[in-house]
Design an enzyme around this catalytic site. Sequence first.
Site, short mmCIF file in Angstrom:
data_model
loop_
_atom_site.label_atom_id
_atom_site.label_comp_id
_atom_site.label_asym_id
_atom_site.label_seq_id
_atom_site.Cartn_x
_atom_site.Cartn_y
_atom_site.Cartn_z
N TYR A 118 -17.51 0.11 48.65
CA TYR A 118 -17.42 1.46 48.34
C TYR A 118 -16.57 2.33 49.75
CZ TYR A 118 -18.21 6.15 46.42
OH TYR A 118 -17.72 7.52 45.81
N LYS A 130 -12.90 3.43 49.38
CA LYS A 130 -12.52 5.15 49.59
C LYS A 130 -11.49 5.12 51.07
CE LYS A 130 -14.32 6.52 45.87
NZ LYS A 130 -13.87 7.16 44.61
#
Length: 251
Positions: free
Chosen positions: A153, A157
Amino acid sequence: MQNFTGHLALITGGASGIGAASASLIAGRGARVILLDRDIRGAEALAASLPHKALAMELDVTDRAAVARLFAVLADQGLRPDILINSAGIREISHPLDLAPEDWDRVLSVNLTGSFTLAQSFARVLRDSGRGGAIVNIASTSGLLASENRAAYVASKHGVVGLTKQLALDLGPLGIRVNAVAPGVVRTAMTESYFDDPATVARLNAAYPLGRPAEAEDVAEVVAFLASHAARYVTGVTIPVDGGYTAGRKK
Ligand code: NAD
């Protein structure tokens, strides 16, 4: 207050959470919105409640052929989007030593590659029509700081933050602005389980200088600003919408 009358916005992940709140906000301010989600039922239910002939279309952002078909359908129907909000996203919580390769691939392919695929097709349409537009990516504070047990993640991002700068540079001459927001914890389906546990809620409240995690509407306001004419000279930035979380360390 922004006025989106005459604008057409594509919103991935538009069936839920930040995408849904952003769609509702800008539709309420005059935009026609098209909710793109793999959850077509959720997207249709929301579209039915929104003004200005809001539409829902089923889309998996990782399916490049489906994205190409979507833009062909839009062209056929004379639908000319000038705003793209990339909100489709997923998260995986695992220690990096335990992270399965397929989970790494899945998170990167939805959050990062999906955002690029949509942006590329969208920007090609704008270039061909000689019109400008705006892209708003939903990054995360996990695009600015690491976070325990979130290797895929956080990498995805950070990628979105970099992609936002890169696309701003390359698409600026076409009149296309590209920005992002970096929310901290936002109460949505993705994080709902945190809110079942009073100890987690107390820890979250203490972590945010403004005393609470975000609601999706807090984020949607900044998404709307970045999509609007009010942000006409803003491109390549990622705005934290995090109640001060990334401003510094709390003791
Ligand atoms: P959510 O789960 O409420 O909404 C995500 C939506 O994306 C869902 O409707 C889901 O069906 C859709 N989606 C997932 N994979 C898809 C795919 N492959 N193709 C099309 N649609 C797909 O979550 P949310 O909190 O609203 O998340 C929206 C974005 O905000 C995500 O990118 C997320 O990473 C980011 N974000 C969320 C938080 C948070 O705390 N909730 C914080 C920072 C950033």
